[in-house]
Write a protein that holds these residues in place. Structure first.
Motif, short mmCIF file in Angstrom:
data_model
loop_
_atom_site.label_atom_id
_atom_site.label_comp_id
_atom_site.label_asym_id
_atom_site.label_seq_id
_atom_site.Cartn_x
_atom_site.Cartn_y
_atom_site.Cartn_z
N TYR A 1 -56.03 56.94 8.75
CA TYR A 1 -54.67 56.69 9.41
C TYR A 1 -54.09 57.76 9.59
O TYR A 1 -53.33 58.28 10.66
N TRP B 1 -51.76 39.30 18.25
CA TRP B 1 -51.29 39.97 17.30
C TRP B 1 -52.07 39.83 15.90
O TRP B 1 -52.33 40.66 15.04
N VAL B 2 -52.30 38.48 15.60
CA VAL B 2 -52.82 37.96 14.50
C VAL B 2 -54.18 38.23 14.69
O VAL B 2 -54.95 38.81 13.66
N TRP C 1 -54.86 42.03 13.73
CA TRP C 1 -54.62 42.32 12.65
C TRP C 1 -55.98 41.89 11.57
O TRP C 1 -56.34 42.53 10.89
N VAL D 1 -58.66 44.54 12.36
CA VAL D 1 -58.34 45.70 11.36
C VAL D 1 -58.57 45.42 10.27
O VAL D 1 -59.26 46.42 9.39
N ILE D 2 -58.32 44.23 9.46
CA ILE D 2 -58.67 44.18 8.08
C ILE D 2 -60.19 44.22 7.95
O ILE D 2 -60.65 44.64 6.99
#
Length: 129
Positions: A12, A95-96, A99, A102-103
């Protein structure tokens, strides 16, 4: 804890928008962006772990990011090969889904980094917990 901090720094703080936007493309710029990102990602680990550990982290990070392996995993476990919503149902908000992607991507990196550190490092696994 150490490996999580190093992961956050590399993935990041040391990744800029150019790398993030291009690293999955299959043109010269995409290969370059993913290579630079993977090298910068690995740099913080070089201060704490063996060269072999860092090479494993570098290569696996490149492969996971370049080929979006988390996306294939999500599509596999959800039985959604043709999904355009990160492997999830179209009913799930984008958006869920993003994410969750990403997780799962971060989970892949952390699991592989932990295994590389434990197996190839001069340190024992307790130093990264």
């Amino acid at each position: 804890m150490l490996q999580i901090l190093l992961h956050l720094i590399g993935d990041y703080l040391l990744q800029n928008d150019w790398m993030a936007a291009r690293k999955t493309r299959f043109d010269l710029e995409g290969w370059l962006a993913c290579s630079i990102h993977s090298i910068l990602y690995t740099l913080p680990f070089m201060f704490f772990f063996t060269a072999t550990t860092c090479v494993i982290i570098l290569i696996t990070h490149f492969l996971i990011d370049k080929f979006q392996l988390a996306l294939y995993w999500i599509k596999l476990i959800n039985w959604r090969k043709e999904s355009t919503n990160y492997g999830f149902s179209d009913k799930k908000p984008v958006w869920v889904a993003l994410w969750l992607f990403v997780i799962i991507d971060n989970s892949f990196h952390l699991i592989i980094n932990y295994a590389a550190i434990c197996y190839f490092s001069l340190y024992n696994c307790s130093c990264v917990q």
